[in-house]
Design a protein around this motif. Structure first.
Motif, PDB file in Angstrom:
ATOM      1  N   LEU A  21     -54.073  39.618   2.290  1.00  0.00           N
ATOM      2  CA  LEU A  21     -53.464  39.788   0.971  1.00  0.00           C
ATOM      3  C   LEU A  21     -53.011  41.226   0.763  1.00  0.00           C
ATOM      4  O   LEU A  21     -51.987  41.478   0.121  1.00  0.00           O
ATOM      5  CB  LEU A  21     -54.449  39.372  -0.120  1.00  0.00           C
ATOM      6  N   GLU A  22     -53.759  42.154   1.330  1.00  0.00           N
ATOM      7  CA  GLU A  22     -53.387  43.574   1.222  1.00  0.00           C
ATOM      8  C   GLU A  22     -52.059  43.820   1.947  1.00  0.00           C
ATOM      9  O   GLU A  22     -51.162  44.480   1.420  1.00  0.00           O
ATOM     10  CB  GLU A  22     -54.496  44.435   1.828  1.00  0.00           C
ATOM     11  N   PHE A  23     -51.920  43.256   3.134  1.00  0.00           N
ATOM     12  CA  PHE A  23     -50.679  43.433   3.895  1.00  0.00           C
ATOM     13  C   PHE A  23     -49.501  42.778   3.165  1.00  0.00           C
ATOM     14  O   PHE A  23     -48.422  43.347   3.054  1.00  0.00           O
ATOM     15  CB  PHE A  23     -50.835  42.864   5.311  1.00  0.00           C
ATOM     16  N   SER A  82     -48.868  51.731  -0.057  1.00  0.00           N
ATOM     17  CA  SER A  82     -50.222  51.186  -0.134  1.00  0.00           C
ATOM     18  C   SER A  82     -50.214  49.928  -1.000  1.00  0.00           C
ATOM     19  O   SER A  82     -49.315  49.719  -1.814  1.00  0.00           O
ATOM     20  CB  SER A  82     -51.184  52.229  -0.694  1.00  0.00           C
ATOM     21  N   ALA A  83     -51.216  49.103  -0.817  1.00  0.00           N
ATOM     22  CA  ALA A  83     -51.319  47.842  -1.551  1.00  0.00           C
ATOM     23  C   ALA A  83     -51.833  48.099  -2.960  1.00  0.00           C
ATOM     24  O   ALA A  83     -52.410  49.147  -3.248  1.00  0.00           O
ATOM     25  CB  ALA A  83     -52.265  46.896  -0.821  1.00  0.00           C
ATOM     26  N   ASP A  84     -51.639  47.110  -3.826  1.00  0.00           N
ATOM     27  CA  ASP A  84     -52.266  47.167  -5.144  1.00  0.00           C
ATOM     28  C   ASP A  84     -53.771  47.245  -4.936  1.00  0.00           C
ATOM     29  O   ASP A  84     -54.321  46.608  -4.032  1.00  0.00           O
ATOM     30  CB  ASP A  84     -51.935  45.901  -5.949  1.00  0.00           C
ATOM     31  N   GLN A 103     -44.525  43.314  -0.106  1.00  0.00           N
ATOM     32  CA  GLN A 103     -43.826  43.080  -1.375  1.00  0.00           C
ATOM     33  C   GLN A 103     -43.456  44.402  -2.037  1.00  0.00           C
ATOM     34  O   GLN A 103     -42.332  44.568  -2.520  1.00  0.00           O
ATOM     35  CB  GLN A 103     -44.678  42.241  -2.324  1.00  0.00           C
ATOM     36  N   ARG A 104     -44.367  45.353  -2.056  1.00  0.00           N
ATOM     37  CA  ARG A 104     -44.078  46.653  -2.671  1.00  0.00           C
ATOM     38  C   ARG A 104     -42.973  47.384  -1.906  1.00  0.00           C
ATOM     39  O   ARG A 104     -42.149  48.074  -2.503  1.00  0.00           O
ATOM     40  CB  ARG A 104     -45.353  47.484  -2.750  1.00  0.00           C
TER      41      ARG A 104
END
Length: 156
Positions: A101-103, A90-92, A108-109
């Motif tokens: 930005l969520e994707f 899941s995104a920050d 990145q995570r």
């Protein structure tokens, strides 16, 4: 007016060199794939980075520069794989509701999580092949970070 485009995510060596540049697009249609690949080629040439990843929705493309020609003319897609959504964490929280930005945050995570993974056996075969050595060596060696401030893009 020509806008300067920066990579979305970078893997940087301890001495500050770009090891991998990453371009992320949420849309996976052919136009967006080709656009992401062309943007990535330009980014690779401008940063002097010979390895790039383009993530478009549920596909990931590995690009390499064979360095046979100058100005990025020898950059080509060398591998392609599916990136199943269930692999992305899941995104920050701060990016929830901001789809692009969520994707990007999720990708990145995922790369950060990959860095801690000793083996790729839990990945689909095509993705494990794409991420095999030396790509995983670069990911493990480098620092994975957003290449620019996401908050400034969130505000616009």
């Amino acid at each position: 007016m020509n806008t300067v485009h920066h990579p979305d995510i970078v893997v940087v060596s301890p001495d500050g060199d770009y090891l991998i540049v990453v371009e992320v697009k949420t849309n996976d249609n052919l136009f967006h794939r080709e656009s992401a690949i062309e943007q990535l080629k330009c980014l690779m040439a401008s940063t002097g980075c010979s390895v790039g990843l383009a993530v478009t929705g549920n596909h990931i493309f590995l690009l390499r520069d064979s360095l046979e020609k100058s100005h990025g003319e020898s950059i080509a897609v060398v591998s392609e794989a599916r990136l199943p959504d269930h692999l992305l964490p899941s995104a920050d929280e701060q990016w929830k509701g901001k789809h692009g930005l969520e994707f990007e945050s999720r990708v990145q995570r995922w790369l950060e999580k990959l860095k801690q993974t000793p083996r790729l056996e839990n990945l689909p075969n095509d993705l494990a092949d794409l991420l095999s050595e030396p790509i995983m060596s670069l990911i493990r060696l480098g620092d994975i970070r957003a290449a620019g401030p996401r908050w400034s893009r969130a505000a616009s």
